[in-house]
Design a protein around this motif. Structure first.
Motif, PDB file in Angstrom:
ATOM      1  N   ARG A  71      78.759  29.004  21.837  1.00 14.63           N
ATOM      2  CA  ARG A  71      79.673  29.586  22.897  1.00 14.63           C
ATOM      3  C   ARG A  71      79.947  28.458  23.956  1.00 14.63           C
ATOM      4  O   ARG A  71      79.545  27.329  23.980  1.00 14.63           O
ATOM      5  CB  ARG A  71      78.900  30.651  23.639  1.00 14.63           C
ATOM      6  CG  ARG A  71      78.060  31.683  22.643  1.00 14.63           C
ATOM      7  CD  ARG A  71      78.889  32.438  21.851  1.00 14.63           C
ATOM      8  NE  ARG A  71      79.477  33.719  23.113  1.00 14.63           N
ATOM      9  CZ  ARG A  71      80.245  34.437  22.470  1.00 14.63           C
ATOM     10  NH1 ARG A  71      80.540  34.651  21.214  1.00 14.63           N
ATOM     11  NH2 ARG A  71      80.633  35.571  23.352  1.00 14.63           N
ATOM     12  N   CYS A  72      81.117  28.780  24.694  1.00 14.06           N
ATOM     13  CA  CYS A  72      81.502  27.716  25.857  1.00 14.06           C
ATOM     14  C   CYS A  72      80.507  27.525  26.681  1.00 14.06           C
ATOM     15  O   CYS A  72      79.789  28.479  27.246  1.00 14.06           O
ATOM     16  CB  CYS A  72      82.825  28.303  26.276  1.00 14.06           C
ATOM     17  SG  CYS A  72      83.313  27.468  27.925  1.00 14.06           S
ATOM     18  N   CYS A  77      81.568  29.122  30.398  1.00 10.46           N
ATOM     19  CA  CYS A  77      81.708  30.757  30.751  1.00 10.46           C
ATOM     20  C   CYS A  77      81.049  31.519  29.804  1.00 10.46           C
ATOM     21  O   CYS A  77      80.682  32.559  29.684  1.00 10.46           O
ATOM     22  CB  CYS A  77      83.061  31.124  30.777  1.00 10.46           C
ATOM     23  SG  CYS A  77      83.989  31.080  29.059  1.00 10.46           S
ATOM     24  N   GLY A  89      81.784  32.385  26.617  1.00 12.47           N
ATOM     25  CA  GLY A  89      82.689  32.957  25.970  1.00 12.47           C
ATOM     26  C   GLY A  89      82.760  32.494  24.621  1.00 12.47           C
ATOM     27  O   GLY A  89      82.498  31.086  24.474  1.00 12.47           O
ATOM     28  N   TRP A 148      84.454  30.312  21.513  1.00 12.66           N
ATOM     29  CA  TRP A 148      85.731  29.402  21.614  1.00 12.66           C
ATOM     30  C   TRP A 148      85.873  28.669  20.286  1.00 12.66           C
ATOM     31  O   TRP A 148      86.804  27.769  20.240  1.00 12.66           O
ATOM     32  CB  TRP A 148      85.261  28.612  22.978  1.00 12.66           C
ATOM     33  CG  TRP A 148      84.159  27.534  22.562  1.00 12.66           C
ATOM     34  CD1 TRP A 148      82.833  27.788  21.937  1.00 12.66           C
ATOM     35  CD2 TRP A 148      84.080  26.416  23.276  1.00 12.66           C
ATOM     36  NE1 TRP A 148      81.979  27.004  21.896  1.00 12.66           N
ATOM     37  CE2 TRP A 148      82.602  26.161  22.925  1.00 12.66           C
ATOM     38  CE3 TRP A 148      84.629  25.460  23.672  1.00 12.66           C
ATOM     39  CZ2 TRP A 148      81.926  24.666  23.225  1.00 12.66           C
ATOM     40  CZ3 TRP A 148      84.171  24.367  24.265  1.00 12.66           C
ATOM     41  CH2 TRP A 148      82.908  23.748  23.891  1.00 12.66           C
ATOM     42  N   CYS A 204      88.436  26.572  24.734  1.00 16.50           N
ATOM     43  CA  CYS A 204      88.223  27.473  25.628  1.00 16.50           C
ATOM     44  C   CYS A 204      89.426  27.390  26.573  1.00 16.50           C
ATOM     45  O   CYS A 204      89.468  26.630  27.459  1.00 16.50           O
ATOM     46  CB  CYS A 204      86.949  27.496  26.667  1.00 16.50           C
ATOM     47  SG  CYS A 204      86.543  28.795  27.654  1.00 16.50           S
ATOM     48  N   HIS A 231      90.053  29.702  28.954  1.00 14.08           N
ATOM     49  CA  HIS A 231      89.678  30.023  30.257  1.00 14.08           C
ATOM     50  C   HIS A 231      88.976  29.008  31.161  1.00 14.08           C
ATOM     51  O   HIS A 231      89.614  28.486  32.296  1.00 14.08           O
ATOM     52  CB  HIS A 231      88.654  31.091  30.141  1.00 14.08           C
ATOM     53  CG  HIS A 231      88.098  31.599  31.358  1.00 14.08           C
ATOM     54  ND1 HIS A 231      87.042  31.113  32.126  1.00 14.08           N
ATOM     55  CD2 HIS A 231      88.685  32.335  32.298  1.00 14.08           C
ATOM     56  CE1 HIS A 231      86.884  31.625  33.184  1.00 14.08           C
ATOM     57  NE2 HIS A 231      87.711  32.554  33.544  1.00 14.08           N
ATOM     58  N   CYS A 232      88.333  28.008  30.461  1.00 18.33           N
ATOM     59  CA  CYS A 232      87.757  26.882  30.996  1.00 18.33           C
ATOM     60  C   CYS A 232      88.460  25.693  30.639  1.00 18.33           C
ATOM     61  O   CYS A 232      88.268  24.510  31.482  1.00 18.33           O
ATOM     62  CB  CYS A 232      86.214  26.750  30.800  1.00 18.33           C
ATOM     63  SG  CYS A 232      85.122  28.315  31.126  1.00 18.33           S
TER      64      CYS A 232
END
Length: 256
Positions: free
Chosen positions: A219-220, A223, A225, A227, A241, A243-244
């Motif tokens: 996972r990232c 965050c 999440g 990815w 990711c 988001h990041c």
């Protein structure tokens, strides 16, 4: 990249040690503005001229329209001391990654290696190199922050590649989210993203893992999440990711 011959014309009564200061000041200003690549320059004297060979990202990289405040000051200082600076393109270098030709990239990546001479900013669409002077200068008035980060990154990358002195701490700087190197790089990405209105992704190196399946399910680290990508982006990045704004790879010791 392209090879340019930069010519410093001077009166023979001019002290060479003073010429060296002017030369280094001008070339350093060009480097911090992204107009020349790397910091190794070959110079020699030809009668009343000093000639320097330097790599540039584009054939017209030394045009005055790209000059920063510091480049213009270096030229003015040279002129005050009776030194004229001119340049001519010698030809295309056999080294270097391709240049980005996209008219409107959807995003950018901050990416370099110990072998790179070019700008560490890549286009996320074609992964071509983008010269620094195509962007707005940073707080320093040039790209000092980016060049210093690149130098630090390449030093760490060299140490982890050599696998002898300081390999573990160097690898930690490259691969840990909270390392000073990563933090500095992500700050640069955030600043340039705000200036361009485009996402700037930071590449987080992944050195080792337990097995391939576990790596795919990673996972990232920022965050938490998902990815993982369906296929490697530009044959390099297995994780992304949005988001990041992070990129990474499957650990090198477990890659298929």
């Amino acid at each position: 990249m392209h090879v340019h011959k930069i010519i410093f014309s001077f009166d023979r009564s001019f002290l060479l040690e003073n010429l060296a200061d002017l030369l280094n000041g001008y070339l350093s200003a060009l480097r911090m503005n992204g107009q020349v690549c790397g910091r190794e320059w070959t110079s020699h004297i030809e009668k009343d001229k000093c000639c320097v060979f330097a790599n540039t990202p584009e054939p017209f990289a030394l045009d005055e329209r790209f000059s920063s405040e510091f480049v213009r000051k270096a030229v003015a200082t040279a002129a005050t001391n009776g030194v004229e600076i001119t340049s001519q393109r010698v030809g295309e270098s056999i080294e270097g990654a391709k240049l980005c030709s996209c008219t409107d990239p959807s995003g950018f990546a901050l990416f370099t290696t110990f072998l790179s001479l070019e700008s560490p900013i890549r286009c996320m669409d074609c992964f071509g190199v983008i010269p620094l002077y195509r962007f707005s200068p940073l707080q320093s008035g040039e790209f000092y922050e980016v060049i210093c980060w690149q130098s630090d990154y390449q030093s760490c990358d060299s140490l982890q590649m050599n696998c002898s002195v300081l390999e573990e701490p160097a690898t930690a700087q490259l691969s840990e989210l909270d390392s000073s190197l990563t933090s500095t790089g992500r700050d640069i990405c955030a600043t340039m993203s705000n200036a361009t209105g485009k996402p700037f992704y930071y590449y987080l190196y992944r050195a080792s893992g337990s097995d391939f399946l576990t790596e795919q399910q990673r996972r990232c680290p920022s965050c938490g999440g998902a990815w993982s990508t369906n296929r490697p982006i530009h044959n390099l990045f297995d994780f992304k990711c949005d988001h990041c704004h992070l990129l990474s790879n499957i650990a090198w010791d477990v890659q298929k």
